[in-house]
Design a protein around this motif. Structure first.
Motif, PDB file in Angstrom:
ATOM      1  N   PHE A 152       3.177  10.281  -9.433  1.00 17.34           N
ATOM      2  CA  PHE A 152       2.457  10.605 -10.664  1.00 17.34           C
ATOM      3  C   PHE A 152       1.764  11.961 -10.545  1.00 17.34           C
ATOM      4  O   PHE A 152       1.832  12.785 -11.454  1.00 17.34           O
ATOM      5  N   ILE A 153       1.105  12.197  -9.412  1.00 12.17           N
ATOM      6  CA  ILE A 153       0.415  13.480  -9.206  1.00 12.17           C
ATOM      7  C   ILE A 153       1.419  14.629  -9.197  1.00 12.17           C
ATOM      8  O   ILE A 153       1.184  15.674  -9.802  1.00 12.17           O
ATOM      9  N   ARG A 154       2.558  14.434  -8.539  1.00 14.39           N
ATOM     10  CA  ARG A 154       3.595  15.472  -8.484  1.00 14.39           C
ATOM     11  C   ARG A 154       4.117  15.782  -9.894  1.00 14.39           C
ATOM     12  O   ARG A 154       4.244  16.942 -10.276  1.00 14.39           O
ATOM     13  N   ALA A 155       4.388  14.731 -10.670  1.00 12.72           N
ATOM     14  CA  ALA A 155       4.872  14.926 -12.038  1.00 12.72           C
ATOM     15  C   ALA A 155       3.821  15.640 -12.890  1.00 12.72           C
ATOM     16  O   ALA A 155       4.145  16.536 -13.676  1.00 12.72           O
ATOM     17  N   LEU A 193       0.833  -1.206   0.000  1.00 12.19           N
ATOM     18  CA  LEU A 193       0.000   0.000   0.000  1.00 12.19           C
ATOM     19  C   LEU A 193       0.864   1.251   0.000  1.00 12.19           C
ATOM     20  O   LEU A 193       0.590   2.219  -0.717  1.00 12.19           O
ATOM     21  N   THR A 194       1.930   1.238   0.779  1.00  6.49           N
ATOM     22  CA  THR A 194       2.849   2.376   0.820  1.00  6.49           C
ATOM     23  C   THR A 194       3.496   2.593  -0.546  1.00  6.49           C
ATOM     24  O   THR A 194       3.624   3.732  -1.002  1.00  6.49           O
ATOM     25  N   GLN A 195       3.885   1.510  -1.188  1.00 10.47           N
ATOM     26  CA  GLN A 195       4.486   1.623  -2.514  1.00 10.47           C
ATOM     27  C   GLN A 195       3.479   2.165  -3.528  1.00 10.47           C
ATOM     28  O   GLN A 195       3.817   3.009  -4.359  1.00 10.47           O
ATOM     29  N   ALA A 196       2.243   1.684  -3.469  1.00 16.91           N
ATOM     30  CA  ALA A 196       1.206   2.149  -4.395  1.00 16.91           C
ATOM     31  C   ALA A 196       0.924   3.637  -4.181  1.00 16.91           C
ATOM     32  O   ALA A 196       0.795   4.400  -5.141  1.00 16.91           O
ATOM     33  N   LEU A 197       0.839   4.054  -2.910  1.00 19.22           N
ATOM     34  CA  LEU A 197       0.608   5.472  -2.617  1.00 19.22           C
ATOM     35  C   LEU A 197       1.800   6.320  -3.062  1.00 19.22           C
ATOM     36  O   LEU A 197       1.634   7.438  -3.551  1.00 19.22           O
TER      37      LEU A 197
END
Length: 132
Positions: free
Chosen positions: A23-26, A13-17
Motif C-alpha cells: 500500500f505504501i509503495r503504491a 504478521l508477515t502477510q500484514a506487513l
C-alpha cells in the motif's frame, strides 16, 4: 477478531506487513510521480525566468557564454551553467546582480527537491517485489 489472531502468528504478521508495504509503495508511486513532474515543471519555468533575468542584468556575460559555445546553446544551458558554477555571488569574476542572486536559492531548492523525489521514486520501483 479474526484479523488480530491471524496477525499474531509470524506468517500472519508477515502477510500484514507485506500488504502495508504494498500500500505504501503504491501510494508513493501514485502521488510521487505526478509530484515529481510538477516540481520539475516548476524548476524549468523558474530556470527560464532566471535566464531572462541573467540576460537582462548581465548582457556581456550572456554574450560571452553564447560566444564560448561551439554550437548555439539554449537558454537553459547557459542558465544552468551559471547556476551550477557560480561561487559566492559571482561567476567568472563578475558579481551577479541582486535579482539574479535572489533567484538562486529557489532554483537550487527546486532542483534538489526534484532530484530527491526522482531518486525516491527509483528506489521504490527497485524495491518492488515484482522485480525479483
Amino acid at each position: 477478531g479474526a484479523f488480530f489472531s491471524a496477525a499474531a502468528t509470524p506468517v500472519g504478521l508477515t502477510q500484514a506487513l507485506g500488504l502495508l508495504m504494498g500500500f505504501i509503495r503504491a501510494l508513493l508511486v501514485i502521488l510521487g510521480l505526478p509530484a515529481t513532474v510538477m516540481v520539475y515543471l516548476m524548476y524549468f519555468a523558474s530556470l527560464y525566468e532566471f535566464a531572462k533575468t541573467l540576460e537582462q542584468e548581465h548582457p556581456s556575460l550572456w554574450k560571452s557564454e553564447c560566444d564560448r559555445a561551439l554550437i548555439q546553446p539554449s537558454r537553459f544551458n547557459i542558465a544552468y551553467r551559471v547556476l551550477s558554477k557560480q561561487r559566492n555571488g559571482s561567476y567568472q569574476g563578475q558579481d551577479l546582480g541582486p535579482r539574479t542572486l535572489a533567484a538562486l536559492p529557489g532554483l537550487k531548492r527546486l532542483l534538489y527537491t526534484g532530484a530527491s523525489m526522482f531518486l525516491v521514486f527509483v528506489l521504490v520501483m527497485l524495491t518492488d517485489p515484482a522485480n525479483y
